[in-house]
Design a protein around this motif. Structure first.
Motif, PDB file in Angstrom:
ATOM      1  N   GLY A  86      -6.430 -11.302  -9.633  1.00  0.00           N
ATOM      2  CA  GLY A  86      -6.582 -11.742 -11.003  1.00  0.00           C
ATOM      3  C   GLY A  86      -5.891 -10.778 -11.945  1.00  0.00           C
ATOM      4  O   GLY A  86      -5.440  -9.703 -11.542  1.00  0.00           O
ATOM      5  N   ASN A  87      -5.785 -11.149 -13.203  1.00  0.00           N
ATOM      6  CA  ASN A  87      -5.114 -10.293 -14.178  1.00  0.00           C
ATOM      7  C   ASN A  87      -5.807 -10.411 -15.551  1.00  0.00           C
ATOM      8  O   ASN A  87      -5.457 -11.275 -16.345  1.00  0.00           O
ATOM      9  N   PRO A  88      -6.811  -9.571 -15.823  1.00  0.00           N
ATOM     10  CA  PRO A  88      -7.260  -8.472 -14.970  1.00  0.00           C
ATOM     11  C   PRO A  88      -8.144  -8.961 -13.825  1.00  0.00           C
ATOM     12  O   PRO A  88      -8.603 -10.101 -13.827  1.00  0.00           O
ATOM     13  N   GLY A  89      -8.363  -8.065 -12.865  1.00  0.00           N
ATOM     14  CA  GLY A  89      -9.191  -8.392 -11.714  1.00  0.00           C
ATOM     15  C   GLY A  89      -9.473  -7.158 -10.893  1.00  0.00           C
ATOM     16  O   GLY A  89      -9.211  -6.025 -11.331  1.00  0.00           O
ATOM     17  N   ASP A  90     -10.008  -7.373  -9.697  1.00  0.00           N
ATOM     18  CA  ASP A  90     -10.308  -6.247  -8.804  1.00  0.00           C
ATOM     19  C   ASP A  90      -9.006  -5.605  -8.352  1.00  0.00           C
ATOM     20  O   ASP A  90      -8.145  -6.273  -7.769  1.00  0.00           O
ATOM     21  N   MET A  91      -8.857  -4.323  -8.612  1.00  0.00           N
ATOM     22  CA  MET A  91      -7.605  -3.605  -8.375  1.00  0.00           C
ATOM     23  C   MET A  91      -7.807  -2.450  -7.412  1.00  0.00           C
ATOM     24  O   MET A  91      -8.828  -1.769  -7.452  1.00  0.00           O
ATOM     25  N   GLU A  92      -6.823  -2.235  -6.560  1.00  0.00           N
ATOM     26  CA  GLU A  92      -6.805  -1.057  -5.686  1.00  0.00           C
ATOM     27  C   GLU A  92      -5.353  -0.683  -5.424  1.00  0.00           C
ATOM     28  O   GLU A  92      -4.438  -1.467  -5.665  1.00  0.00           O
ATOM     29  N   TYR A  93      -5.137   0.523  -4.926  1.00  0.00           N
ATOM     30  CA  TYR A  93      -3.780   0.971  -4.637  1.00  0.00           C
ATOM     31  C   TYR A  93      -3.796   1.895  -3.433  1.00  0.00           C
ATOM     32  O   TYR A  93      -4.854   2.405  -3.035  1.00  0.00           O
ATOM     33  N   ARG A  94      -2.624   2.121  -2.877  1.00  0.00           N
ATOM     34  CA  ARG A  94      -2.522   3.037  -1.737  1.00  0.00           C
ATOM     35  C   ARG A  94      -1.105   3.580  -1.612  1.00  0.00           C
ATOM     36  O   ARG A  94      -0.160   3.065  -2.224  1.00  0.00           O
ATOM     37  N   GLY A  95      -0.960   4.611  -0.777  1.00  0.00           N
ATOM     38  CA  GLY A  95       0.337   5.184  -0.463  1.00  0.00           C
ATOM     39  C   GLY A  95       0.470   5.358   1.035  1.00  0.00           C
ATOM     40  O   GLY A  95      -0.514   5.680   1.718  1.00  0.00           O
ATOM     41  N   VAL A  96       1.668   5.108   1.557  1.00  0.00           N
ATOM     42  CA  VAL A  96       1.902   5.242   2.996  1.00  0.00           C
ATOM     43  C   VAL A  96       3.163   6.056   3.242  1.00  0.00           C
ATOM     44  O   VAL A  96       4.027   6.196   2.359  1.00  0.00           O
ATOM     45  N   TYR A  97       3.281   6.585   4.466  1.00  0.00           N
ATOM     46  CA  TYR A  97       4.517   7.240   4.881  1.00  0.00           C
ATOM     47  C   TYR A  97       5.483   6.125   5.264  1.00  0.00           C
ATOM     48  O   TYR A  97       5.182   5.291   6.131  1.00  0.00           O
ATOM     49  N   THR A  98       6.636   6.082   4.619  1.00  0.00           N
ATOM     50  CA  THR A  98       7.542   4.945   4.733  1.00  0.00           C
ATOM     51  C   THR A  98       7.994   4.673   6.163  1.00  0.00           C
ATOM     52  O   THR A  98       8.044   3.518   6.599  1.00  0.00           O
ATOM     53  N   ALA A  99       8.316   5.712   6.910  1.00  0.00           N
ATOM     54  CA  ALA A  99       8.887   5.532   8.246  1.00  0.00           C
ATOM     55  C   ALA A  99       7.928   4.839   9.207  1.00  0.00           C
ATOM     56  O   ALA A  99       8.351   4.051  10.056  1.00  0.00           O
ATOM     57  N   THR A 100       6.635   5.110   9.072  1.00  0.00           N
ATOM     58  CA  THR A 100       5.662   4.599  10.042  1.00  0.00           C
ATOM     59  C   THR A 100       4.637   3.634   9.450  1.00  0.00           C
ATOM     60  O   THR A 100       3.943   2.942  10.198  1.00  0.00           O
ATOM     61  N   GLY A 101       4.516   3.617   8.126  1.00  0.00           N
ATOM     62  CA  GLY A 101       3.482   2.802   7.496  1.00  0.00           C
ATOM     63  C   GLY A 101       2.103   3.428   7.557  1.00  0.00           C
ATOM     64  O   GLY A 101       1.106   2.803   7.175  1.00  0.00           O
TER      65      GLY A 101
END
Length: 206
Positions: A86-101
């Protein structure tokens, strides 16, 4: 006497600005996907490092060490993404190592947020995380807006604060404070979804 040059390494064993070809060569020689270039002064080199490699030839010394900028993302990097129902709605985020995910960090779910805010917070989280770990890796995001907010040092969202999303606005305030107190020392790149597909941090909810 030859004029002193400064060498920028965007992808190598170590990244940053180096003051001699020998130091630069140690980082890039026999390193797959090495990206580097020489500059006439430190100020220009440091700005080039922050801006990321140009989409053309990246020449360094000697001539035989010419490198061409890859049309593929640099694997030794961090990629971030956000999801919002939704916008706005339940929001989350993350970061990963690109080579392996491999997931490096992941936020909890915050109510009444937006995707751009999540992308902004993810970028700042990645920058702060690397500073804490004393790492220097490029960062990718597929949000031009979030990248521009980070470079401006301010989240320019039109989201209205409410009781339910006060935690999000607290995170924004802390992120903006971090950006005001720290210098971004790594390049931030736009993830090219059209050419590379969904980024490895994508939540897969489309």
């Amino acid at each position: 006497m030859a004029k002193k040059k400064f060498y920028v390494v965007w992808s190598g064993r170590k990244t940053g600005v180096f003051t001699s070809w020998d130091a630069c060569q140690e980082q890039v020689e026999s390193f797959g996907g090495a990206r580097y270039k020489s500059y006439p002064d430190r100020e220009t080199a440091e700005e080039a490092f922050r801006s990321g490699p140009p989409a053309k030839e990246l020449a360094s010394e000697p001539k035989k060490a010419l490198r061409i900028y890859s049309t593929q993302p640099l694997p030794d990097s961090i990629t971030v993404d956000a999801a919002c129902s939704g916008n706005p709605g339940d929001m989350e985020y993350r970061g990963v190592y690109t080579a392996t995910g491999t997931e490096i960090f992941r936020s909890k779910v915050y109510p009444l947020g937006t995707n751009n805010i999540g992308e902004f917070l993810a970028l700042v989280h990645a920058l702060a995380w690397m500073q804490q770990k004393q790492l220097s890796l490029p960062v990718y995001s597929d949000s031009k807006i979030a990248i521009s907010w980070v470079k401006a040092g301010k989240a320019r969202s039109k989201l209205e604060p409410q009781k339910k999303n006060e935690a999000i606005f607290d995170l924004i305030m802390r992120a903006e404070k971090w950006l005001a107190s720290n210098t971004i020392k790594v390049p931030i790149h736009k993830w090219d979804t059209a050419a590379w597909g969904e980024n490895p941090a994508d939540f897969g909810r489309k």
